[in-house]
Design a protein around this motif. Structure first.
Motif, PDB file in Angstrom:
ATOM      1  N   GLN A 349       8.992   6.986   3.398  1.00  0.00           N
ATOM      2  CA  GLN A 349       8.368   5.749   2.935  1.00  0.00           C
ATOM      3  C   GLN A 349       6.916   6.000   2.521  1.00  0.00           C
ATOM      4  N   VAL A 350       6.501   5.338   1.458  1.00  0.00           N
ATOM      5  CA  VAL A 350       5.118   5.495   0.985  1.00  0.00           C
ATOM      6  C   VAL A 350       4.135   5.016   2.042  1.00  0.00           C
ATOM      7  N   ASN A 351       4.429   3.906   2.695  1.00  0.00           N
ATOM      8  CA  ASN A 351       3.507   3.390   3.709  1.00  0.00           C
ATOM      9  C   ASN A 351       3.303   4.392   4.845  1.00  0.00           C
ATOM     10  N   SER A 352       4.357   5.119   5.216  1.00  0.00           N
ATOM     11  CA  SER A 352       4.225   6.119   6.285  1.00  0.00           C
ATOM     12  C   SER A 352       3.321   7.267   5.850  1.00  0.00           C
ATOM     13  N   LEU A 353       3.335   7.574   4.545  1.00  0.00           N
ATOM     14  CA  LEU A 353       2.452   8.613   4.012  1.00  0.00           C
ATOM     15  C   LEU A 353       0.993   8.214   4.194  1.00  0.00           C
ATOM     16  N   GLU A 355      -0.216   5.934   6.353  1.00  0.00           N
ATOM     17  CA  GLU A 355      -0.533   5.851   7.779  1.00  0.00           C
ATOM     18  C   GLU A 355      -0.752   7.242   8.376  1.00  0.00           C
ATOM     19  N   HIS A 356       0.117   8.190   8.031  1.00  0.00           N
ATOM     20  CA  HIS A 356      -0.020   9.554   8.542  1.00  0.00           C
ATOM     21  C   HIS A 356      -1.354  10.168   8.107  1.00  0.00           C
ATOM     22  N   SER A 357      -1.720   9.972   6.848  1.00  0.00           N
ATOM     23  CA  SER A 357      -2.987  10.511   6.324  1.00  0.00           C
ATOM     24  C   SER A 357      -4.173   9.928   7.067  1.00  0.00           C
ATOM     25  N   LEU A 358      -4.148   8.609   7.304  1.00  0.00           N
ATOM     26  CA  LEU A 358      -5.248   7.957   8.010  1.00  0.00           C
ATOM     27  C   LEU A 358      -5.344   8.432   9.456  1.00  0.00           C
ATOM     28  N   ASN A 359      -4.206   8.624  10.099  1.00  0.00           N
ATOM     29  CA  ASN A 359      -4.206   9.089  11.493  1.00  0.00           C
ATOM     30  C   ASN A 359      -4.858  10.450  11.635  1.00  0.00           C
ATOM     31  N   LEU A 360      -4.768  11.278  10.597  1.00  0.00           N
ATOM     32  CA  LEU A 360      -5.330  12.625  10.663  1.00  0.00           C
ATOM     33  C   LEU A 360      -6.845  12.633  10.508  1.00  0.00           C
ATOM     34  N   ILE A 361      -7.404  11.574   9.969  1.00  0.00           N
ATOM     35  CA  ILE A 361      -8.829  11.646   9.617  1.00  0.00           C
ATOM     36  C   ILE A 361      -9.668  10.503  10.174  1.00  0.00           C
ATOM     37  N   LYS A 362      -9.031   9.359  10.554  1.00  0.00           N
ATOM     38  CA  LYS A 362      -9.838   8.179  10.872  1.00  0.00           C
ATOM     39  C   LYS A 362     -10.653   8.306  12.159  1.00  0.00           C
ATOM     40  N   ASP A 363     -10.375   9.292  12.987  1.00  0.00           N
ATOM     41  CA  ASP A 363     -11.167   9.479  14.206  1.00  0.00           C
ATOM     42  C   ASP A 363     -12.425  10.310  13.973  1.00  0.00           C
ATOM     43  N   MET A 376      -0.554  -3.404   2.362  1.00  0.00           N
ATOM     44  CA  MET A 376       0.651  -2.605   2.166  1.00  0.00           C
ATOM     45  C   MET A 376       1.848  -3.509   1.867  1.00  0.00           C
ATOM     46  N   SER A 377       2.584  -3.167   0.845  1.00  0.00           N
ATOM     47  CA  SER A 377       3.767  -3.943   0.488  1.00  0.00           C
ATOM     48  C   SER A 377       4.857  -3.787   1.543  1.00  0.00           C
ATOM     49  N   ASP A 378       5.610  -4.878   1.748  1.00  0.00           N
ATOM     50  CA  ASP A 378       6.732  -4.840   2.697  1.00  0.00           C
ATOM     51  C   ASP A 378       8.020  -4.348   2.046  1.00  0.00           C
ATOM     52  N   ASP A 379       7.980  -4.086   0.748  1.00  0.00           N
ATOM     53  CA  ASP A 379       9.175  -3.602   0.046  1.00  0.00           C
ATOM     54  C   ASP A 379       9.563  -2.205   0.533  1.00  0.00           C
ATOM     55  N   THR A 380      10.844  -1.914   0.379  1.00  0.00           N
ATOM     56  CA  THR A 380      11.299  -0.549   0.662  1.00  0.00           C
ATOM     57  C   THR A 380      10.870   0.338  -0.506  1.00  0.00           C
ATOM     58  N   MET A 381       9.994   1.290  -0.214  1.00  0.00           N
ATOM     59  CA  MET A 381       9.443   2.150  -1.270  1.00  0.00           C
ATOM     60  C   MET A 381       9.622   3.604  -0.866  1.00  0.00           C
ATOM     61  N   LEU A 382      10.765   4.158  -1.189  1.00  0.00           N
ATOM     62  CA  LEU A 382      11.043   5.548  -0.859  1.00  0.00           C
ATOM     63  C   LEU A 382      10.586   6.473  -1.972  1.00  0.00           C
ATOM     64  N   ILE A 383      10.042   7.620  -1.598  1.00  0.00           N
ATOM     65  CA  ILE A 383       9.743   8.672  -2.574  1.00  0.00           C
ATOM     66  C   ILE A 383      10.292   9.987  -2.026  1.00  0.00           C
ATOM     67  N   ARG A 384      10.539  10.905  -2.927  1.00  0.00           N
ATOM     68  CA  ARG A 384      10.997  12.237  -2.530  1.00  0.00           C
ATOM     69  C   ARG A 384       9.968  13.232  -3.023  1.00  0.00           C
ATOM     70  N   ALA A 385       9.223  13.810  -2.078  1.00  0.00           N
ATOM     71  CA  ALA A 385       8.108  14.682  -2.457  1.00  0.00           C
ATOM     72  C   ALA A 385       7.734  15.567  -1.274  1.00  0.00           C
ATOM     73  N   ILE A 391      -0.341  14.263   1.545  1.00  0.00           N
ATOM     74  CA  ILE A 391      -1.338  13.957   2.582  1.00  0.00           C
ATOM     75  C   ILE A 391      -2.671  14.611   2.233  1.00  0.00           C
ATOM     76  N   GLN A 392      -2.623  15.855   1.758  1.00  0.00           N
ATOM     77  CA  GLN A 392      -3.841  16.548   1.342  1.00  0.00           C
ATOM     78  C   GLN A 392      -4.540  15.782   0.231  1.00  0.00           C
ATOM     79  N   VAL A 393      -3.749  15.242  -0.706  1.00  0.00           N
ATOM     80  CA  VAL A 393      -4.323  14.468  -1.819  1.00  0.00           C
ATOM     81  C   VAL A 393      -5.046  13.230  -1.293  1.00  0.00           C
ATOM     82  N   ILE A 394      -4.373  12.473  -0.413  1.00  0.00           N
ATOM     83  CA  ILE A 394      -4.963  11.231   0.095  1.00  0.00           C
ATOM     84  C   ILE A 394      -6.216  11.520   0.910  1.00  0.00           C
ATOM     85  N   ILE A 395      -6.175  12.559   1.722  1.00  0.00           N
ATOM     86  CA  ILE A 395      -7.369  12.914   2.498  1.00  0.00           C
ATOM     87  C   ILE A 395      -8.535  13.276   1.575  1.00  0.00           C
ATOM     88  N   ASN A 396      -8.254  14.022   0.507  1.00  0.00           N
ATOM     89  CA  ASN A 396      -9.307  14.347  -0.470  1.00  0.00           C
ATOM     90  C   ASN A 396      -9.918  13.076  -1.054  1.00  0.00           C
TER      91      ASN A 396
END
Length: 503
Positions: A349-353, A355-363, A376-385, A391-396
């Motif tokens: 899920q895109v939302n999990s991507l 959340e995971h990125s934020l958990n790695l850096i927000k502290d 965050m949208s409540d729709d089902t938004m699956l990606i395959r990647a 995560i590296q992109v979002i953290i950057n």
């Protein structure tokens, strides 16, 4: 004094009648012809005896049936005792169409009664033909004007609108009827612009007096929207006097949007070429200098351990170690930038991507004064990647956004989808200083950075660009201003029933 005799008076009247330039007849009230002048006989190419005694409808239309009172003014002349006229189409041998203006004039007796009626026939075929041609020409010009994809507006010298074609109605948002009735041409321009344009048209410097060559400018529509256009203008003269103006407007919005897309495409191509070339160079350079850097760090640390705490050389060794660590970070970025591996794809899920990125850096300390907003949208938004790559992109992007806000402000994440186009979107907005216009096309270029020499290598965004592209997506700057910047990641929406490619 010599008096005119009755015979002489009659002869004089006959001479006047015969001298009339228009074919003429003298008729009784029952429409019987008693005389015709010379012009009539020559026109009909006949003798007087062939006309006298016949009715006018027999001579003109070869019929014994009188004309209807609804169209023939003969009866009206008798009752009203005033001249009348009518435009009629007539038949003459060898001519396809002849139009005549038939004028009926009453001749009264001494008691004021209609004794005779004189009918004069004036050939107006040429006038009618020219008028028809003029009508057809106006209709043709109207079709040309209306079919033009350019907006055309005609106004008098007081600014009153006389004509607008359909394209002008679409561009300005007014119907022609509404504009003619209630609007002035000045409302089509920003304040003061109409007078400026008239000044240019009266000048010799913009295409000649009375003309304005194609120039880029802006107009305003009914909604108050400012629209870029290319316009030409003319002043219409009559006898040297200004009587009207025309403006022709070409809407540039589509053209400008196309130019922007082309520019972006060229930038993308140029960036891809740079990345391919620099990727090969970066890989070689990184591997060549990685081993010497490891040696420098090793021996510098060994030397530091052997030197007494009070030794002045310690600070120099620490500087060597710090700079060497920075060089190793650059090498690490170079290796990431030059990565040639195939992404390890998984479905998530895109939302999990996010959340995971934020958990790695927000502290980290960077987040102490950051207000985090998640839309965050409540729709089902699956990606395959490759999740780690994204995560590296979002953290950057997060690090860049926090630096742009000087580590205080609001960071907003948005996720949404466009199912018809099978796209998923991640937006990251900051409240920082924005990106200058001159730097906007270079932010994803390798080694481009506006940070100080100790703060960045210029490879973060270029690496992110490559990683998103590897995963079938696209990264761009959606908008930027002095109030902040929004970065946009676009990725393919994954449907579980889609076939997974086997690599």
């Amino acid at each position: 004094m010599k008096y005119i005799t009755v015979t002489e008076e009659f002869d004089w009247r006959i001479k006047v009648f015969n001298s009339l330039p228009f074919p003429s007849l003298i008729l009784t009230p029952d429409k019987v012809i008693i005389s015709a002048n010379q012009a009539f006989l020559e026109k009909k190419e006949t003798a007087l005896e062939n006309v006298v005694g016949k009715t006018c409808h027999q001579v003109f239309y070869n019929t014994d049936k009188p004309c209807s009172q609804a169209i023939c003014p003969f009866f009206k002349v008798i009752t009203e005792k005033k001249w009348q006229s009518i435009l009629r189409r007539m038949e003459y041998d060898g001519r396809e169409e002849v139009w005549v203006d038939r004028m009926f004039s009453p001749i009264l007796d001494d008691d004021g009664n209609v004794k005779f009626i004189m009918e004069s026939v004036r050939d107006v075929t040429r006038v009618i033909t020219l008028e028809k041609k003029s009508i057809r020409l106006r209709q043709l010009l109207d079709k040309v004007i209306q079919s033009s994809h350019n907006a055309i507006v005609l106004a008098d010298m007081d600014g009153n609108i006389l004509l607008m074609n359909q394209a002008a109605e679409d561009l300005f948002g007014y119907s022609m009827e509404e504009a003619i009735r209630t609007k002035s041409a000045e409302i089509f321009y920003p304040p003061g612009k109409a007078k400026e344009i008239m000044k240019k048209m009266r000048s010799e410097n913009f295409g000649g007096k009375g003309k304005l060559i194609a120039m880029r400018d802006e107009v305003v529509n009914a909604a108050g929207e400012v629209i870029p256009v290319e316009m030409t203008g003319t002043i219409i003269y009559e006898g040297g006097e200004e009587v009207a103006t025309t403006g022709i407007f070409y809407d540039l919005r589509e053209k400008i949007a196309g130019e922007k897309k082309l520019k972006e495409a060229l930038i993308q191509i140029n960036r891809s070429e740079k990345m391919a070339a620099l990727g090969q160079l970066a890989a070689g350079v990184a591997h060549e200098i990685n081993n010497p850097l490891t040696g420098i760090l090793l021996y510098a640390n060994l030397a530091l351990e052997q030197i007494d705490q009070a030794e002045p050389l310690r600070k120099y060794l620490k500087s060597v170690i710090n700079d060497t660590d920075r060089c190793k970070d650059i090498v690490k970025d170079l290796l990431a930038y030059s990565r040639q591996t195939i992404p390890t794809k998984e479905t998530f899920q895109v939302n999990s991507l996010v959340e995971h990125s934020l958990n790695l850096i927000k502290d980290q300390k960077r987040f102490l004064n950051i207000n985090l907003v998640k839309q965050m949208s409540d729709d089902t938004m699956l990606i395959r990647a490759d999740k780690n790559q994204l995560i590296q992109v979002i953290i950057n992007l997060i690090i860049n956004a926090i630096d742009a806000m000087d580590r205080k402000g609001t960071l907003t994440f948005r996720t949404y989808t466009n199912k018809p186009h099978k796209k998923v979107y991640i937006e990251l907005s900051d409240t920082g200083c924005g990106i200058p216009e001159e730097n906007l096309s270079k932010v994803f270029d390798p080694f481009f950075t506006t940070k100080g020499p100790e703060k960045g290598t210029g490879l973060g965004l270029s690496t992110s660009y490559g990683l998103v592209k590897e995963n079938g997506g696209r990264i761009s700057i959606k908008e930027t201003s002095s109030r902040g910047t929004t970065a946009l990641i676009e990725l393919p929406l994954y449907s579980p029933d889609e076939k997974i490619a086997v690599s």
